[in-house]
Design an enzyme around this catalytic site. Structure first.
Site: not given
Ligand code: NAD
Ligand code: ZN
Length: 248
Positions: A213, A119, A104, A187, A130
């Site tokens: 977390n 990621h 993000d 998180g 391209c």
């Molecule tokens: P996940 O969704 O597997 O886990 C999220 C974790 O965050 C959980 O352990 C949860 O308990 C915790 N959590 C929830 N609310 C919280 C808060 N307010 N403060 C702190 N912690 C909190 O996420 P992940 O481990 O990052 O893996 C998911 C994959 O999804 C990643 O590879 C990521 O690239 C992608 N993703 C990215 C986004 C983004 O860019 N914001 C959003 C969704 C998924």
């Molecule tokens: Zn192109």
């Protein structure tokens, strides 16, 4: 909780090098739902089905319907107090880099200057033919999938399931994990590899691993030294305030 925050502050202030590893939970308070746990988007779209490179290549228009909704949430989102606190930690000299799984761009927007994006970044699009990259904001999503000038299909410049993380990015992330003496793990459920392996790498290289977390994860009681239970937006500003008290 207060006792653990003070312990973290002490360890951060004594560390030669501290890094943060962040996941989707970091941005929940910015309005972007995480994968696991409650969240509108992923209850309707199974990431295993929509966020794989095979699914994208098979039917880009179908995947783009989900991506468009995610993209709108990404572009609207602003850094929350957790992101701002991490930027402040860097400014005060207590944080070297942020390794993030998020796509993000909110850490950079908050002010962190060394952000390793495992990621990729959803604010950019990549042409599959391209290889040119574009700002997502400048591209019309009226017709899906969006196309490049060359006619190729545009895909968000993010690593889908089934794709490899760039070698150089992964190398830097591993170096940071091996050379830090405190890693804040904020998180992330630590279920998605190779990011999930970084806290273990830090630990085996002698680093403290501090989780922030609201829930326990697979790291808690195994790799983590301790878990500070709470949200990133709640805990990180408390931690920064305590550091200020200690250092002023
Ligand atoms: P996940 O969704 O597997 O886990 C999220 C974790 O965050 C959980 O352990 C949860 O308990 C915790 N959590 C929830 N609310 C919280 C808060 N307010 N403060 C702190 N912690 C909190 O996420 P992940 O481990 O990052 O893996 C998911 C994959 O999804 C990643 O590879 C990521 O690239 C992608 N993703 C990215 C986004 C983004 O860019 N914001 C959003 C969704 C998924
Ligand atoms: Zn192109």
């Amino acid at each position: 909780m207060q006792r653990l925050i003070q312990r973290a502050v002490k360890e951060l202030s004594e560390a030669k090098k501290a890094v943060a590893l962040t996941g989707a939970g970091m941005s929940v308070e910015s309005g972007i739902p995480a994968f696991r746990g409650e969240g509108g988007l992923w209850e309707r779209y199974d990431p295993e089905e929509y966020a794989t490179i095979e699914a994208f290549k098979r039917d880009p228009a179908r995947c783009w319907r989900m991506l468009k909704e995610l993209g709108e949430a990404l572009l609207k989102a602003r850094p929350n107090p957790g992101h701002l606190a991490l930027a402040e930690l860097e400014k005060m000299g207590f944080l070297s880099s942020v390794i993030t799984q998020n796509i993000d761009g909110l850490h950079q927007e908050a002010g962190n200057t060394d952000v390793i994006e495992l990621h990729g970044n959803g604010r950019r699009l990549l042409c599959l033919s391209c290889g040119r990259r574009f700002e997502t904001l400048g591209i019309s999503l009226e017709e899906l999938p969006p196309k490049c000038r060359c006619g190729g299909i545009l895909k968000p410049d993010v690593v889908f399931f089934g794709e490899l993380i760039s070698e150089s990015v992964l190398y830097r992330a591993r170096r940071e994990a091996e050379t830090c003496d405190v890693m804040l793990v904020i998180g992330t459920s630590a279920m998605v590899y190779p990011a999930a392996g970084l806290p273990g790498l830090a630990k085996s290289s002698g680093s403290k691993v501090i989780e922030i977390n609201p829930q326990r994860t697979v790291l808690t009681d195994s790799i983590s030294d301790y878990l500070i239970t709470g949200s990133a937006g709640q805990i990180m500003p408390l931690l920064v305030n305590e550091i200020k008290v200690l250092t002023t």
